[in-house]
Design a protein around this motif. Structure first.
Motif, mmCIF file in Angstrom:
data_model
loop_
_atom_site.group_PDB
_atom_site.id
_atom_site.type_symbol
_atom_site.label_atom_id
_atom_site.label_comp_id
_atom_site.label_asym_id
_atom_site.label_seq_id
_atom_site.Cartn_x
_atom_site.Cartn_y
_atom_site.Cartn_z
ATOM 1 N N UNK A 36 0.774 -1.155 -0.024
ATOM 2 C CA UNK A 36 -0.025 0.063 -0.024
ATOM 3 C C UNK A 36 1.061 1.194 0.054
ATOM 4 N N UNK A 37 0.642 2.057 -1.165
ATOM 5 C CA UNK A 37 1.534 3.358 -1.109
ATOM 6 C C UNK A 37 0.748 4.425 -0.204
ATOM 7 N N UNK A 38 -0.020 4.127 0.276
ATOM 8 C CA UNK A 38 -0.720 5.400 0.910
ATOM 9 C C UNK A 38 -0.081 5.477 2.290
ATOM 10 N N UNK A 39 0.279 6.658 2.511
ATOM 11 C CA UNK A 39 1.121 7.066 3.847
ATOM 12 C C UNK A 39 0.096 7.093 4.897
ATOM 13 N N UNK A 40 0.339 6.450 5.910
ATOM 14 C CA UNK A 40 -0.323 6.384 7.124
ATOM 15 C C UNK A 40 0.029 7.807 7.852
ATOM 16 N N UNK A 41 -1.106 8.676 8.169
ATOM 17 C CA UNK A 41 -0.966 9.688 8.810
ATOM 18 C C UNK A 41 -1.076 9.568 10.522
ATOM 19 N N UNK A 42 -0.094 10.143 11.199
ATOM 20 C CA UNK A 42 -0.212 10.310 12.389
ATOM 21 C C UNK A 42 -1.505 10.951 12.880
ATOM 22 N N UNK A 43 -2.050 10.930 14.168
ATOM 23 C CA UNK A 43 -3.244 11.674 14.674
ATOM 24 C C UNK A 43 -2.746 13.259 14.657
#
Length: 137
Positions: A36-43
């Motif tokens: 998955x190339x979607x960057x996971x964002x922090x809160x």
């Protein structure tokens, strides 16, 4: 039983060898997992992006309302003007005003893409036309 000719025997052996080599390589080949190339964002990043989206919406809507008020006071109904020229003037002025306003609000304008500029200018034009229309009635 029928005797096989040397040619038919070698053909059968070749096809069997090819089948086993294909099966062997298919079993040896590992299929990589799809990443998955979607960057996971922090809160914190999500909160910052949400806050910036709200600021962009508020600034563009205020600019649209101001443009509607100013142009109504200057041109009234605008019957003697070309409407598409007025729209282009509003888009041009508000584009440069937003480029000056957003850095003072700690929003990085260099990260804006076409989609972002289209969004804020669409909001400006929407509020401009709604304000002008309400004032005309």
């Amino acid at each position: 039983m029928s005797k096989q000719s040397p040619k038919s025997k070698s053909r059968k052996e070749l096809t069997k060898a090819a089948e086993t080599s294909i099966e062997g390589t298919a079993a040896d080949v590992e299929v990589p997992e799809k990443k998955s190339f979607i960057k996971q964002l922090t809160p914190e990043e999500k909160q910052k992006a949400h806050r910036e989206g709200i600021i962009k919406t508020i600034v563009s809507s205020i600019l649209g309302i101001l443009a509607g008020l100013i142009l109504y006071s200057q041109y009234g109904t605008g019957e003697d003007r070309m409407w598409y020229a007025i729209l282009m003037i509003v888009i041009g002025i508000t584009y440069y005003v937003q480029k000056l306003i957003y850095p003072s609000l700690k929003i990085n304008v260099k990260e804006f893409k076409f989609k972002d500029w289209f969004y804020v200018e669409f909001m400006v034009i929407d509020f401009f036309l709604v304000t002008w229309t309400l004032l005309l009635n």
